[in-house]
Design an enzyme around this catalytic site. Structure first.
Site, PDB file in Angstrom:
ATOM      1  N   CYS A   1      38.349  28.928  30.440  1.00 50.82           N
ATOM      2  CA  CYS A   1      37.377  28.122  31.189  1.00 50.82           C
ATOM      3  C   CYS A   1      37.972  27.685  32.529  1.00 50.82           C
ATOM      4  O   CYS A   1      39.167  27.786  32.752  1.00 50.82           O
ATOM      5  CB  CYS A   1      37.018  26.888  30.400  1.00 50.82           C
ATOM      6  SG  CYS A   1      36.485  27.276  28.737  1.00 50.82           S
TER       7      CYS A   1
ATOM      8  N   ARG B   1      37.565  33.588  36.903  1.00 51.69           N
ATOM      9  CA  ARG B   1      38.163  33.421  35.576  1.00 51.69           C
ATOM     10  C   ARG B   1      37.212  33.858  34.470  1.00 51.69           C
ATOM     11  O   ARG B   1      37.598  33.921  33.309  1.00 51.69           O
ATOM     12  CB  ARG B   1      38.535  31.943  35.362  1.00 51.69           C
ATOM     13  CG  ARG B   1      39.579  31.439  36.340  1.00 51.69           C
ATOM     14  CD  ARG B   1      39.679  29.932  36.292  1.00 51.69           C
ATOM     15  NE  ARG B   1      40.284  29.466  35.066  1.00 51.69           N
ATOM     16  CZ  ARG B   1      41.576  29.213  34.893  1.00 51.69           C
ATOM     17  NH1 ARG B   1      42.409  29.377  35.889  1.00 51.69           N
ATOM     18  NH2 ARG B   1      42.040  28.775  33.750  1.00 51.69           N
TER      19      ARG B   1
ATOM     20  N   TRP C   1      33.958  29.603  29.147  1.00 55.02           N
ATOM     21  CA  TRP C   1      34.184  30.921  28.560  1.00 55.02           C
ATOM     22  C   TRP C   1      34.264  30.618  27.065  1.00 55.02           C
ATOM     23  O   TRP C   1      35.252  30.108  26.558  1.00 55.02           O
ATOM     24  CB  TRP C   1      35.497  31.483  29.105  1.00 55.02           C
ATOM     25  CG  TRP C   1      35.973  32.753  28.479  1.00 55.02           C
ATOM     26  CD1 TRP C   1      36.871  32.895  27.465  1.00 55.02           C
ATOM     27  CD2 TRP C   1      35.609  34.080  28.848  1.00 55.02           C
ATOM     28  NE1 TRP C   1      37.069  34.217  27.184  1.00 55.02           N
ATOM     29  CE2 TRP C   1      36.325  34.962  28.004  1.00 55.02           C
ATOM     30  CE3 TRP C   1      34.742  34.614  29.801  1.00 55.02           C
ATOM     31  CZ2 TRP C   1      36.194  36.352  28.091  1.00 55.02           C
ATOM     32  CZ3 TRP C   1      34.622  36.000  29.879  1.00 55.02           C
ATOM     33  CH2 TRP C   1      35.349  36.851  29.037  1.00 55.02           C
TER      34      TRP C   1
ATOM     35  N   ASN D   1      39.414  22.896  28.574  1.00 58.37           N
ATOM     36  CA  ASN D   1      39.781  24.302  28.447  1.00 58.37           C
ATOM     37  C   ASN D   1      40.805  24.378  27.327  1.00 58.37           C
ATOM     38  O   ASN D   1      41.780  23.638  27.352  1.00 58.37           O
ATOM     39  CB  ASN D   1      40.398  24.764  29.781  1.00 58.37           C
ATOM     40  CG  ASN D   1      40.864  26.201  29.735  1.00 58.37           C
ATOM     41  OD1 ASN D   1      40.546  26.943  28.819  1.00 58.37           O
ATOM     42  ND2 ASN D   1      41.622  26.596  30.748  1.00 58.37           N
ATOM     43  N   GLY D   2      40.580  25.213  26.334  1.00 56.19           N
ATOM     44  CA  GLY D   2      41.536  25.319  25.224  1.00 56.19           C
ATOM     45  C   GLY D   2      40.816  25.267  23.897  1.00 56.19           C
ATOM     46  O   GLY D   2      39.597  25.418  23.825  1.00 56.19           O
TER      47      GLY D   2
ATOM     48  N   GLU E   1      48.285  55.851  25.884  1.00 54.33           N
ATOM     49  CA  GLU E   1      47.950  54.647  26.648  1.00 54.33           C
ATOM     50  C   GLU E   1      48.735  54.630  27.971  1.00 54.33           C
ATOM     51  O   GLU E   1      48.201  54.265  29.018  1.00 54.33           O
ATOM     52  CB  GLU E   1      48.242  53.403  25.789  1.00 54.33           C
ATOM     53  CG  GLU E   1      48.104  52.061  26.490  1.00 54.33           C
ATOM     54  CD  GLU E   1      46.746  51.820  27.130  1.00 54.33           C
ATOM     55  OE1 GLU E   1      45.776  52.552  26.838  1.00 54.33           O
ATOM     56  OE2 GLU E   1      46.653  50.904  27.960  1.00 54.33           O
TER      57      GLU E   1
ATOM     58  N   LYS F   1      46.899  54.780  31.759  1.00 57.48           N
ATOM     59  CA  LYS F   1      47.183  53.770  32.772  1.00 57.48           C
ATOM     60  C   LYS F   1      47.553  54.454  34.091  1.00 57.48           C
ATOM     61  O   LYS F   1      47.075  54.083  35.155  1.00 57.48           O
ATOM     62  CB  LYS F   1      48.345  52.857  32.346  1.00 57.48           C
ATOM     63  CG  LYS F   1      47.988  51.816  31.316  1.00 57.48           C
ATOM     64  CD  LYS F   1      47.275  50.642  31.887  1.00 57.48           C
ATOM     65  CE  LYS F   1      45.982  50.251  31.317  1.00 57.48           C
ATOM     66  NZ  LYS F   1      45.329  50.729  30.195  1.00 57.48           N
TER      67      LYS F   1
ATOM     68  N   GLU G   1      44.411  56.401  35.657  1.00 53.01           N
ATOM     69  CA  GLU G   1      43.302  55.598  36.196  1.00 53.01           C
ATOM     70  C   GLU G   1      43.708  54.823  37.447  1.00 53.01           C
ATOM     71  O   GLU G   1      42.890  54.549  38.307  1.00 53.01           O
ATOM     72  CB  GLU G   1      42.684  54.678  35.137  1.00 53.01           C
ATOM     73  CG  GLU G   1      43.504  53.478  34.738  1.00 53.01           C
ATOM     74  CD  GLU G   1      42.819  52.596  33.693  1.00 53.01           C
ATOM     75  OE1 GLU G   1      41.595  52.435  33.742  1.00 53.01           O
ATOM     76  OE2 GLU G   1      43.530  52.060  32.820  1.00 53.01           O
TER      77      GLU G   1
ATOM     78  N   HIS H   1      53.600  73.276  20.981  1.00 53.35           N
ATOM     79  CA  HIS H   1      52.415  74.097  20.698  1.00 53.35           C
ATOM     80  C   HIS H   1      51.563  74.309  21.951  1.00 53.35           C
ATOM     81  O   HIS H   1      50.397  74.650  21.851  1.00 53.35           O
ATOM     82  CB  HIS H   1      51.589  73.454  19.576  1.00 53.35           C
ATOM     83  CG  HIS H   1      52.374  73.322  18.316  1.00 53.35           C
ATOM     84  ND1 HIS H   1      52.582  74.373  17.447  1.00 53.35           N
ATOM     85  CD2 HIS H   1      53.084  72.269  17.817  1.00 53.35           C
ATOM     86  CE1 HIS H   1      53.350  73.967  16.448  1.00 53.35           C
ATOM     87  NE2 HIS H   1      53.675  72.689  16.654  1.00 53.35           N
TER      88      HIS H   1
ATOM     89  N   LYS I   1      34.692  47.854  35.027  1.00 53.86           N
ATOM     90  CA  LYS I   1      35.382  47.098  33.981  1.00 53.86           C
ATOM     91  C   LYS I   1      34.653  47.215  32.652  1.00 53.86           C
ATOM     92  O   LYS I   1      35.273  47.316  31.599  1.00 53.86           O
ATOM     93  CB  LYS I   1      35.504  45.623  34.404  1.00 53.86           C
ATOM     94  CG  LYS I   1      36.240  44.743  33.413  1.00 53.86           C
ATOM     95  CD  LYS I   1      37.694  45.165  33.272  1.00 53.86           C
ATOM     96  CE  LYS I   1      38.450  44.397  32.202  1.00 53.86           C
ATOM     97  NZ  LYS I   1      39.667  45.094  31.771  1.00 53.86           N
TER      98      LYS I   1
HETATM   99  O1  M6R Z   1      35.620  46.640  27.040  1.00 49.63           O
HETATM  100  P1  M6R Z   1      36.178  47.741  26.200  1.00 49.63           P
HETATM  101  O2  M6R Z   1      37.446  47.371  25.519  1.00 49.63           O
HETATM  102  O3  M6R Z   1      35.176  48.252  25.196  1.00 49.63           O
HETATM  103  O4  M6R Z   1      36.491  48.925  27.192  1.00 49.63           O
HETATM  104  C1  M6R Z   1      36.896  50.159  26.715  1.00 49.63           C
HETATM  105  C2  M6R Z   1      37.424  51.050  27.821  1.00 49.63           C
HETATM  106  O5  M6R Z   1      36.418  51.271  28.783  1.00 49.63           O
HETATM  107  C3  M6R Z   1      38.644  50.438  28.519  1.00 49.63           C
HETATM  108  O6  M6R Z   1      39.665  50.147  27.602  1.00 49.63           O
HETATM  109  C4  M6R Z   1      39.181  51.412  29.588  1.00 49.63           C
HETATM  110  O7  M6R Z   1      39.697  52.538  28.977  1.00 49.63           O
HETATM  111  C5  M6R Z   1      40.250  50.707  30.450  1.00 49.63           C
HETATM  112  N1  M6R Z   1      39.882  50.788  31.829  1.00 49.63           N
HETATM  113  C6  M6R Z   1      41.599  51.317  30.359  1.00 49.63           C
HETATM  114  O8  M6R Z   1      42.534  50.589  31.072  1.00 49.63           O
END
Ligand code: M6R
Length: 626
Positions: A2, A29, A72, A97-98, A499, A503, A506, A522, A621
């Site tokens: 929050c 936030r 939030w 907040n908390g 993962e 990172k 992207e 393989h 996002k």
């Molecule tokens: O909000 P979500 O966790 O469902 O999002 C899933 C993916 O879109 C998300 O994790 C995406 O792969 C990220 N940008 C990776 O860093």
């Protein structure tokens, strides 16, 4: 996470304008509802954003001081009645907040004393507790003097101050808060335990905020409260106390950040800030959930407890980073709960004709709780009769609402498109769930105790990694030439390799590929040459020797290798070109640590190229379309 903002001044400013502008600066936030209170005009609250709140404020709304909040949600849906500020039923108003962990116990006690509650929030309980303490303390005050003195001069002897202090002494949990007493309108009280609070020091005006961003347009002078402290402010002065009533002297900090930089807490990007928040993210996800009696308390699952005992198979649906968290969980559930697991890319699962037998649990993992493919995959599981649970960060989101039960991550909003702190939180929550379901299926006391012990140590170990990021930064510079990158790992760190690759691709727009180290021969090893480096996760775990052999195979083909090993390993530096290290932990929990250098590497790699790290091209996002 929050946002709190409070103001008191003698400069003739309209408090509602100051407060609304402050809330706008805190919107980054995240929020689901907003509210404002001034002693002159009362409270106005609304679900939604600050612009909704602005529309609702009447033209004659006035005040020289007040408190405001962006919520939030943690306890209770994002509705008008649950929005802050909350009243204690009398003259006390409060923003928070908390999480107040003993709120139910306090609520029961207050209800017995006749308090009536309007919302489902833990914050309202706190407001009533302060009101109750006012009632208890009031008889010792001469009625005639109440409200007349500027009781900052009285230290903590004022009625308001004593009541807030007495209330805080009974509260367990985390808080950052601002409290106002209608009868002493120019005075505000702030307190902090676990949730940040900063005071803004102006000329004839003072502020309370969750971070400096709403203060900076008015004053660059701030004072940061520390945990266990409470501050009393008026337009002219501020005084800080510990909760044991002793006064604290604290130097004023001169902020040299812009308002935008202030939101990032001084970091260049939200992504770096969010990586640095990972130890706290894990603490918040574990808080109150690992009990001393050797059990896990997951309140959001209580309604489906019996069904969980009868689960025979788990299907995890998720996308992107959340999918990789699900893949780590596959190893956890199979090893520690003995339940077969399949992890499905949500966009595929929703169009399959999946076989769902009775006793199937579908777990949807999503930071946003709004990813359309994950939502539809979960719905498909539900239609076919599965029990569904969500592991979600955003309270009140669609997945959180539509699943039968769920567990919240409690890590605050993740602003950067690249998911970082949500990923480690998902791993922590999935570990808790695997322990819980393992316990239901006869997990031994010693096994539970050793996982619990190690899980609690994870935040400290993460802090150790984050305390020295220089080596990762230097490697990102050394390998900046690369147009391709391979990431390899095995068992628990097989998904972490993927993962690491997502990172890098992207953020940096280069080709990066995850691969099970055993699968390399393989096909993928054909790509390796001098220009094609590999990141190898080679921790001292059950597959360490195998990983070392894979590193040698790549080196034999002239491929450069960065190895990620365990502290104290002297071999890796000899067989790889470069090595980074993380502290030792259980294999099952190792992804919580091994992912951190990979996130930092991708961050520094992209930041050095000047890319928009927080908003990479072509990405959003929250992916709410197919
Ligand atoms: O909000 P979500 O966790 O469902 O999002 C899933 C993916 O879109 C998300 O994790 C995406 O792969 C990220 N940008 C990776 O860093």
């Amino acid at each position: 996470m929050c946002g709190i903002f409070a103001y008191t001044g003698t400069k003739g400013k309209d408090a509602s304008k100051v407060l609304l502008d402050g809330l706008l600066a805190l919107e980054y936030r995240g929020y689901d509802s907003a509210g404002i209170y001034t002693p002159e005009s009362g409270a106005v609250k609304t679900p939604g954003a600050v612009r909704e709140l602005r529309k609702k404020i009447p033209a004659d709304f006035k005040g020289k001081s007040g408190i405001a909040h962006l919520r939030w949600a943690t306890h209770g849906e994002p509705t008008e009645v649950n929005a802050h500020p909350h009243s204690g039923g009398g003259d006390i108003w409060l923003v928070h907040n908390g999480i107040i962990e003993n709120f139910q116990e306090l609520k029961d006690m207050l209800m017995e004393k006749g308090h009536e509650f309007k919302s489902g929030t833990d914050t309202e309980v706190l407001a009533h507790l302060v009101e109750e303490k006012m009632n208890e303390v009031r008889p010792s005050f001469a009625k005639a003097s109440e409200g007349k003195k500027s009781s900052v001069d009285q230290g903590l002897d004022g009625l308001f101050e004593r009541a807030v202090l007495a209330a805080l002494q009974e509260v367990h949990g985390t808080y950052g808060l601002a409290v106002q007493y209608k009868k002493e309108p120019s005075k505000l009280i702030a307190a902090r335990m676990g949730s940040p609070i900063v005071l803004g020091i102006g000329d004839g005006e003072h502020f309370i905020a969750s971070d400096p961003s709403p203060i900076v347009p008015h004053s660059k002078k701030v004072v940061f409260l520390e945990d266990g402290e409470m501050a009393v402010i008026t337009p002219e002065m501020h005084t800080i106390y510990k909760l044991d009533s002793t006064q604290v002297g604290r130097e004023i900090t001169e902020i040299d950040w812009s308002a935008e930089e202030a939101q990032k807490g001084g970091y260049e990007h939200f992504m770096l800030k969010e990586i640095m928040e990972e130890p706290d993210a894990v603490r918040n996800s574990l808080r109150g959930r690992l009990l001393e009696d050797g059990s896990v308390r997951l309140k959001g699952l209580e309604s489906v407890e019996d069904k969980l005992k009868n689960v025979k198979r788990i299907i995890i649906v998720a996308c992107g980073t959340a999918f990789y968290a699900g893949q780590v969980a596959e190893y956890m559930f199979e090893e520690y709960a003995g339940i077969p697991v399949s992890v499905e890319i949500a966009s595929e699962f929703r169009y399959k004709k999946p076989v769902i037998e009775s006793g199937t649990l579908v777990i949807a993992i999503s930071q946003s709780g709004e990813t359309l493919d994950t939502l539809e995959a979960m719905r498909e599981g539900k239609r076919r009769g599965a029990l569904t649970i969500g592991i979600v960060n955003t309270v009140g989101s669609t997945i959180a609402r539509e699943t039968d039960a769920g567990i919240y991550n409690h890590v605050g909003p993740e602003i950067s498109v690249a998911s970082t702190k949500a990923f480690v939180s998902q791993l922590a929550v999935l570990a808790l769930l695997a322990m819980h379901m393992g316990r239901q299926r006869g997990m031994k006391d010693e096994t539970f105790a050793s996982i619990a012990k190690e899980l609690k140590l994870i935040p400290e170990k993460m802090e150790k990694i984050l305390a020295s990021t220089g080596a990762v930064k230097a490697l990102a510079k050394k390998y900046a030439y690369a147009r391709d990158f391979l990431y390899i790992g095995r068992t628990y760190n097989f998904p972490v390799a993927y993962e690491g690759a997502i990172k890098l691709k992207e953020l940096s727009y280069i080709h990066a590929e995850g691969c099970g180290a055993g699968e390399m021969k393989h096909g993928p090893i054909a790509m390796i040459d001098r220009q094609f480096p590999t990141f190898a996760i080679a921790l001292k775990d059950s597959v360490y020797e195998k990983m070392c052999s894979n590193i040698q195979e790549i080196r034999a083909r002239k491929g450069p290798v960065i190895a990620l090993g365990t502290d104290g390993d002297s071999l890796l530096a000899k067989i790889a070109d470069d090595a980074l290290y993380v502290p030792k932990t259980l294999d099952m929990l190792s992804p919580l640590l091994s992912v951190v250098p990979l996130q930092l590497f991708a961050y520094y790699f992209a930041a050095a190229k000047g890319y928009n790290v927080d908003r990479p091209r072509n990405l959003a996002k929250s992916v709410t379309v197919e």
